[in-house]
Structures are given as structure tokens and as C-alpha cells.
Design a protein around this motif. Structure first.
Motif: not given
Length: 644
Positions: A255-260
Motif C-alpha cells: 500500500a505504501i509503495i502504491a501510494y508513493l
């Protein structure tokens, strides 16, 4: 970016595991990078796939080296280097030779520094060459190089060369894994701090983006994980609570990777002062969850599509830029059908990568080079088993010969064409006029377009010189008199630099700050400095968006740096050769609706289908186009003040 071998002297290391989910992580990383390059508006942080590649490499290489140490009590350096070269060099050499040949035959405008580029890539120091000679990774228009992306391979090559020696020294001297892990943690944090410290704005972007020291924290995080989380020491049988804890860690990391990927622009200061560091941490925790055999993350990231992309990710990464740049040079209407053209480019990249994997990477990775002499001898024997395959020697030698010739004749500086000479001449003229323009602006206490002043001006007759200027640019008396003494600060890129002579010919009080390759995140600094010196005119003209995409936040930042007491006239962009044209203009139009003091000058709509107004690049107005460009600006500003 690449698939790390897990074999030692042709035999798999004892207890070594092939973690199929890592192919999925590579696939997600390479997809992010490609979508960013093709459709930067859709995935503005896709370039962050590279730190993920770094973490994967750091983990796998360190994990395998430690396994080898545990099994054999030593690390076979020469065997390691040989395997790395066999895996990396064949495709890299083919890409360099093939690209160099194409440039020599069909795209000589890209010949500049070809010799240095090929040499530094073969020596894996290209990233440092880019620091001093290359363009910004985020400059997507100004002479974009088909080799720019190779900077990351040089960092990995340096890592492969040095890390086995350092790791061996650590194991021999320090021994304790916990202490080694602490040292690596300090190194990673130090590298991240150095990136933030050295980044002071656009002028230092190349240094922090390409520098080994400022980018190594991603690789070091991977190495750190291998020390504390070795794949062969992880137990499959764990509690349900532990299993779901790992699964949650994996999901949160994704989720963090997708957000970034979607939110972190490469021109954002936070990117270099924490953003990339967070991406490296998220990638590390995802890899940790994927590596553990007791979690479900590995299974989630395992499927035939990801397996195919992961195993070919090195080739996909290698060939992406040459395909994109050569395709976009030949196809002039990219902006008309961005999705269709992106699909075609992706298909070409995948086809070339598959052919490279089958006929170059896989065969040469397993070839026993100790038999090279015998193979060469047999190759030239009349009754050789190679048969018709020997015919491949002809195109291979031609490719090498043409590439070497291109390298030999490559200049170290670009030879200026007519457009570049025109821009250079106009920039010098504008700089000479700027001092006088500032002096005139400071004397003006009010705008010349207020109603009382305009009534007096319109009663005047135009001088012969003024009449000729107005007629040349298609302006009537009212339009010309409204703008000719209008204080104006113009900020822009090469489009404005090319037009600066015409603009100052009509706007006699215009200060022009234009630079080839300028992008929106550089404009705020220029405007802020001028504002501090009280040099901003009441009217601000902005022409930006040619060289890269822009976001609403970036436009808001520029408008904020100008302030509400100035009228801002923003020119829409005409760059049909780039896929961001439509999105840039949409962003500009949306900003004009949000800000009362921002006004649209629609150069894109005005110049649509007027190919005769532009140089061969179909982006920069030619002398005829500059007349119409200046006419549009003058009439737009004149109409605005006539309505007040």
C-alpha cells in the motif's frame, strides 16, 4: 532489473531457495518505471521502482554470499564476478552496440558523447559521468538520451565489485551478525541523510539522483535484511498470528509503495529528504514478508505473468529507453493518441526483451567461456556444426563496426542547428535588454492600462516605428498602445527564449528570464529571488510545460511564490511529440479556474494544425510562428486590460 543466480560452480547451494515472489516484486518495479516513462501523469512516482530493484539485489546477493560462506567457509570472488559478468554483460553490450549503430545510421543528433557513454557504461561508472555531463532524469524533452536510465546499472555494478570484499572483511573481523547489521543500518541512514543534505534544489538534483553514495541506502537496506533475515534460516511452520502479522506487513508495504508510485513526484523536495528513504524501507519490509516461507505474500506475488516479467526485467529495463526515444522521435503525433502509442511502445519493448532473453542472455549466461578458443576454431572450420548459423557473424560485425565508427566520430559538444543558434542569439539580446527593462519598470508607478491613461494614449498617433511594429505583429492601435509600455516579467523555457526578441520588440518594458530545458519546479526559485529584489512586474507571463509534466501542486506553488497582487498570464503548451501535452494543458486550465489572478493564453488551441508555424521539431515556433505567438500574447493581455 535482473535475475540473480542461485548457483555455485553449476550446483545449487545447499538449502538455497528460489523465492518466486521476488519475480513479482521485480515485475511491479519494472511496470512502475515503464509506466512513469510512457505516461508520467498516470504514475508520477513510478521511477521509484529503481530503489525496489536495489533492495532486491542487495538482499539476494548478500543472502547468497552468506550462504556460500556458511557452506564453504569462504567466498569464491572470481566465480562470483564471472557469474555477474555472464549475466549482465551480454545484454548490456548488445544494447550499447545496437543503440550506437541506430544512432550512427539514423539519429546523428544523438551522437554527442557516444564514445564516453559507451566506455563509462562498460566500466560501470556511467552514473558519475551523468553527474557532471548528463541531463536531469526528469527532463523529458531537451535532447533526452537513450542511455540515461543506465545510471542504475553502474551503481549495481559497483556494488557487485566491492561488496563481496567488504562483506568478507566484516565476517572475518566482526563476525557477529547483529553488529554487522548495526553497521549497515548506520551506513543506510548516513546515505539517506547525505541525500537530503546535498539536495538544495534543482541545481543539485543530478548529484543526489545519480550519486552512488546518495543512492546506496536502498542496496544497504537489502544487505541488512539478508544479515538479520537469511532465507535459509526462516521456518515454514509458524503460528497463525505470526503468519498474519507477516501478511499484514506485506500488504501495508504494498500500500505504501502504491501510494508513493501515485503521489511522490521526482521534483518534490520531500522525495530527497525522506521520500526515497521511505520507499526503500517499504521495499525492504515487503521483501522480508515475501521471503518468509510461513507467510502468504510469496504466493500472492507468484503467477505466470509476474514470473515472465520478473525473469526478463533486466532486458525490459535495458531496452525501454532506446525503444521509447527512437519511437517518439519518428512518431510526431504522440499527444494525439498517448495510450495507443504507449501500448505500441510496450509491445516493442516486450518483444525485444523476449528475443534478447532467449537468444542472448540465457545462452551466454550458461556458456562455458573456458571453451571460447575451441568454439572460435570450430566456428571457422568448413565442416563445422555451426553451419548456416555462421552467417550471423556478418550482421554482428557490421553492428560492432558501425557502433565503433559512431563512437570514434562522436563530438563532445552538440553542434548548434539553426533553431539553437536562433535561441542563443535571442537569449543574448534579451539579457542585454533586461537591465533597461527593469529600470523602466521601477519608474512606472501605475499600470499603463488604467482607463484615464488609456484615453490619453489612444489620442496619440503612432510613430512610424511603432506603426511598423504594430502592423508586423497584426496589432491595432489600441492593442499596441495597451501593451507596449506594460511592465511584464516573462518566465519560461526554450519556447520563450526563442521568442524573447519578438516579445521585447512589442513589450518594451518586458524582462525575460528564459532557459533551455527549464521546468516548472525551477521557476519558483527564479520568481522568489526576483520578488525579494522587488523586480517582479505587475504582470507575469509564464510559458512552461514543454519539457516535462506538471502537477496542480507545482502550479499552485509557483502562483503562491508570485503572490495575489500580480496578474499571471499562463501560456498553454504546444508539444505534440510528447504524451503529456493534453494533461499539461488540462492542468493549466484547471489552475486558471482556481486562481482569480491567473489568466489563460491558449497557444495550443491557436496554433493547432499550423505546422508551418514551427521548426522541424513541431514544438518551437519558427520566425513566422513567433509573430503569431507574440500577437496572441499581446492581444490577450490587451483584451484583459481593456475590459477592466
Amino acid at each position: 532489473m535482473q535475475q540473480v543466480q542461485t548457483k555455485k560452480q553449476g550446483k545449487r547451494l545447499k538449502n538455497s531457495r528460489y523465492i518466486s515472489g521476488f519475480d513479482g516484486i521485480r515485475a511491479l518495479a519494472v511496470v512502475g518505471v515503464i509506466i512513469y516513462h510512457l505516461l508520467p501523469y498516470k504514475l508520477q512516482g513510478g521511477y521509484l521502482g529503481v530503489p525496489t530493484f536495489f533492495v532486491v539485489s542487495g538482499y539476494l546477493i548478500t543472502d547468497l554470499l552468506l550462504q556460500e560462506w556458511e557452506q564453504n567457509g569462504r567466498i569464491d570472488f572470481w566465480g562470483f564476478y564471472a557469474r555477474r559478468l555472464k549475466r549482465l554483460y551480454p545484454a548490456l553490450v548488445f544494447m550499447l552496440v545496437g543503440t550506437g549503430t541506430y544512432i550512427t545510421l539514423f539519429q546523428r543528433s544523438l551522437l554527442t558523447n557516444l564514445r564516453s557513454i559507451i566506455t563509462t557504461n562498460l566500466l560501470y561508472v556511467y552514473n558519475w559521468w551523468e553527474v557532471g555531463h548528463g541531463q536531469s532524469y526528469f527532463d523529458r524533452f531537451n535532447g533526452e538520451s537513450p542511455f540515461t536510465h543506465l545510471w542504475s546499472l553502474s551503481i549495481e555494478g559497483q556494488y557487485y565489485l566491492i561488496w563481496p570484499l567488504i562483506l568478507t572483511a566484516m565476517v572475518l573481523i566482526i563476525r557477529k551478525r547483529r553488529t554487522i547489521a548495526n553497521i549497515l543500518l548506520v551506513l543506510a541512514i548516513g546515505s539517506g541523510i547525505l541525500m537530503g543534505f546535498l539536495y538544495t534544489g534543482p541545481d543539485t538534483l543530478n548529484r543526489v539522483y545519480y550519486g552512488t553514495d546518495t543512492r546506496m541506502f536502498s542496496i544497504v537496506f537489502g544487505a541488512l535484511l539478508a544479515v538479520i533475515w537469511p532465507s535459509t534460516h526462516l521456518k515454514k511452520n509458524i503460528t497463525t498470528r505470526s503468519r498474519w502479522a507477516l501478511n499484514i506487513v506485506g500488504l501495508v508495504s504494498l500500500a505504501i509503495i502504491a501510494y508513493l508510485y501515485f503521489e511522490l513526484s521526482g521534483q518534490n523536495t520531500f522525495t530527497y529528504r525522506g521520500g526515497m528513504f521511505i520507499m526503500a524501507i517499504a521495499s525492504t519490509t515487503l521483501i522480508a514478508a515475501c521471503a518468509h516461507p510461513g507467510a502468504d505474500v510469496n504466493g500472492w506475488l507468484t503467477n505466470p505473468v509476474f514470473r515472465w516479467m520478473g525473469t526478463r526485467s533486466y532486458g525490459i529495463y535495458l531496452y525501454q529507453f532506446p525503444v521509447m526515444i527512437f519511437y517518439e522521435i519518428k512518431v510526431q503525433n504522440i499527444a494525439d493518441h498517448p495510450l495507443m502509442n504507449a501500448t505500441i511502445e510496450i509491445a516493442l519493448i516486450m518483444i525485444i526483451s523476449e528475443l534478447s532473453y532467449r537468444y542472448i542472455e540465457a545462452p551466454l549466461r550458461h556458456y562455458k567461456y573456458k571453451n571460447l578458443g575451441r568454439s572460435i576454431y570450430e566456428f571457422f572450420q568448413p565442416n563445422s556444426d555451426y553451419g548456416w548459423k555462421r552467417l550471423w557473424l556478418i550482421p554482428a560485425m557490421l553492428l560492432i563496426g558501425i557502433s565503433v565508427y559512431g563512437s570514434a566520430i562522436s563530438p563532445t559538444k552538440d553542434a548548434k542547428n539553426v533553431l539553437e543558434e536562433n535561441i542563443s542569439k535571442n537569449e543574448k539580446t534579451a539579457n542585454a535588454n533586461n537591465k533597461a527593462a527593469l529600470a523602466k519598470q521601477k519608474k512606472a508607478s501605475k499600470l499603463t492600462a488604467n482607463q484615464k491613461r488609456m484615453k490619453k494614449l489612444l489620442k496619440k498617433k503612432l510613430t512610424v516605428k511603432q506603426y511598423k511594429i504594430a502592423k508586423h505583429y497584426g496589432l491595432n492601435k489600441r492593442q499596441y498602445l495597451t501593451v507596449y509600455q506594460q511592465p511584464l516579467t516573462a518566465i519560461g523555457d526554450s519556447i520563450l527564449a526563442d521568442n524573447s526578441h519578438d516579445l521585447q520588440n512589442v513589450f518594451q518594458n518586458a524582462y525575460v528570464s528564459a532557459a533551455v530545458g527549464r521546468q516548472i519546479w525551477q521557476a519558483g526559485q527564479v520568481l522568489t529571488q526576483m520578488k525579494k529584489k522587488n523586480e517582479l512586474a505587475p504582470n507575469i507571463l509564464i510559458n512552461l510545460g514543454t519539457n516535462s509534466p506538471m502537477t496542480s501542486a507545482q502550479i499552485n506553488s509557483v502562483i503562491k511564490s508570485i503572490g495575489p497582487k500580480h496578474q499571471i498570464f499562463w501560456v498553454t503548451t504546444h508539444v505534440p511529440t510528447r504524451n503529456w501535452e493534453t494533461e499539461v494543458n488540462h492542468t493549466i486550465r484547471a489552475a486558471a479556474k482556481r486562481h482569480k489572478n491567473m489568466h489563460l493564453i491558449d497557444w495550443h488551441g491557436y496554433s493547432l494544425n499550423r505546422r508551418d508555424w514551427f521548426w522541424n521539431d513541431n514544438v518551437h515556433p519558427n520566425p513566422k510562428g513567433n509573430i503569431y505567438y507574440t500577437h496572441l500574447i499581446a492581444t490577450s493581455i490587451s483584451d484583459f486590460y481593456s475590459k477592466k
